[in-house]
Motif scaffolding. Structure first.
Motif, mmCIF file in Angstrom:
data_model
loop_
_atom_site.group_PDB
_atom_site.id
_atom_site.type_symbol
_atom_site.label_atom_id
_atom_site.label_comp_id
_atom_site.label_asym_id
_atom_site.label_seq_id
_atom_site.Cartn_x
_atom_site.Cartn_y
_atom_site.Cartn_z
ATOM 1 N N GLU A 13 0.816 -1.213 0.000
ATOM 2 C CA GLU A 13 0.000 0.000 0.000
ATOM 3 C C GLU A 13 0.854 1.270 0.000
ATOM 4 O O GLU A 13 0.372 2.339 -0.316
ATOM 5 C CB GLU A 13 -0.914 0.027 1.232
ATOM 6 N N THR A 14 2.119 1.133 0.383
ATOM 7 C CA THR A 14 2.966 2.298 0.564
ATOM 8 C C THR A 14 4.299 2.087 -0.129
ATOM 9 O O THR A 14 4.866 0.997 -0.071
ATOM 10 C CB THR A 14 3.230 2.539 2.064
ATOM 11 N N VAL A 15 4.791 3.139 -0.752
ATOM 12 C CA VAL A 15 6.121 3.119 -1.339
ATOM 13 C C VAL A 15 6.957 4.109 -0.539
ATOM 14 O O VAL A 15 6.602 5.290 -0.433
ATOM 15 C CB VAL A 15 6.086 3.533 -2.830
ATOM 16 N N GLU B 251 12.596 5.949 8.318
ATOM 17 C CA GLU B 251 12.401 6.073 9.764
ATOM 18 C C GLU B 251 11.376 7.155 10.080
ATOM 19 O O GLU B 251 10.473 6.947 10.892
ATOM 20 C CB GLU B 251 13.717 6.384 10.474
ATOM 21 N N ARG B 252 11.481 8.297 9.433
ATOM 22 C CA ARG B 252 10.518 9.377 9.654
ATOM 23 C C ARG B 252 9.106 8.940 9.316
ATOM 24 O O ARG B 252 8.167 9.196 10.060
ATOM 25 C CB ARG B 252 10.889 10.607 8.806
ATOM 26 N N TYR B 253 8.978 8.268 8.182
ATOM 27 C CA TYR B 253 7.660 7.785 7.772
ATOM 28 C C TYR B 253 7.100 6.791 8.781
ATOM 29 O O TYR B 253 5.946 6.888 9.188
ATOM 30 C CB TYR B 253 7.713 7.130 6.386
ATOM 31 N N LEU B 254 7.903 5.818 9.180
ATOM 32 C CA LEU B 254 7.439 4.773 10.095
ATOM 33 C C LEU B 254 7.040 5.357 11.446
ATOM 34 O O LEU B 254 5.992 5.013 12.003
ATOM 35 C CB LEU B 254 8.506 3.695 10.257
ATOM 36 N N LEU B 255 7.843 6.266 11.985
ATOM 37 C CA LEU B 255 7.529 6.857 13.291
ATOM 38 C C LEU B 255 6.304 7.771 13.205
ATOM 39 O O LEU B 255 5.465 7.793 14.109
ATOM 40 C CB LEU B 255 8.735 7.611 13.841
ATOM 41 N N THR B 256 6.179 8.496 12.115
ATOM 42 C CA THR B 256 4.996 9.339 11.929
ATOM 43 C C THR B 256 3.755 8.472 11.782
ATOM 44 O O THR B 256 2.696 8.796 12.328
ATOM 45 C CB THR B 256 5.169 10.236 10.683
#
Length: 170
Positions: free
Chosen positions: A46-48, A55-60
């Protein structure tokens, strides 16, 4: 996204993601569920992820999912409290069962109405919003329309439902 990349991300970021979730939710199992849901989304493709922003994406994502769960819990609690206040007392077990049965019947009527009176696109948008809990932005992206169009479709659907099930409120 390839499984090996997702495994690397899992090994590299799981502990930090779990700590963030645990800090927000104060619940071990809920925190694990949030982090697992995010990795499940990655596995489903679902996500690229853009390199160097993982890391920023995962934590957000963890933060956003935790806040979404808290809002859902808060809404459920407010509804339960409002029900108790409206009745002026605590509901007994039999009353709760009867109340739940009446609510299930009402929801079934609404679902049947939605299926028979709304367009296919309005039905999909309604399902995204009220069954899946998607935001206007997520719905707009999935449907390939603007957020304003999502709002218009939902407004129309809700107006139709109100007219049918609560005509006195108008």
């Amino acid at each position: 996204m390839e499984k090996i990349v997702i495994q690397r991300l899992f090994m590299q970021h799981y502990a930090k993601m779990y700590r963030v979730a645990r800090t927000i939710l104060y619940d071990e199992q809920e925190s694990k569920d949030v982090v697992s849901d995010i990795f499940e989304g990655l596995l489903r493709g679902e996500t690229v992820l853009i390199p160097n922003t993982e890391e920023r994406y995962l934590l957000t994502s963890v933060r956003n999912q935790c806040l979404k769960r808290l809002r859902h819990q808060e809404t459920r609690l407010r509804m339960e409290t409002a029900t108790r206040k409206a009745t002026g007392r605590r509901l007994s077990g039999n009353e709760q069962a009867a109340d739940a049965e009446a609510e299930d019947e009402r929801l079934t009527d609404i679902i049947e109405f939605v299926a028979s009176h709304l367009t296919e696109q309005e039905q999909r948008i309604f399902r995204f919003r009220f069954t899946d809990g998607c935001s206007y932005e997520e719905i707009a992206t999935a449907e390939g329309i603007s957020r304003v169009a999502v709002w218009k479709h939902l407004s129309h659907a809700l107006k139709e439902i109100r007219n049918r099930f609560n005509p006195k409120a108008l």
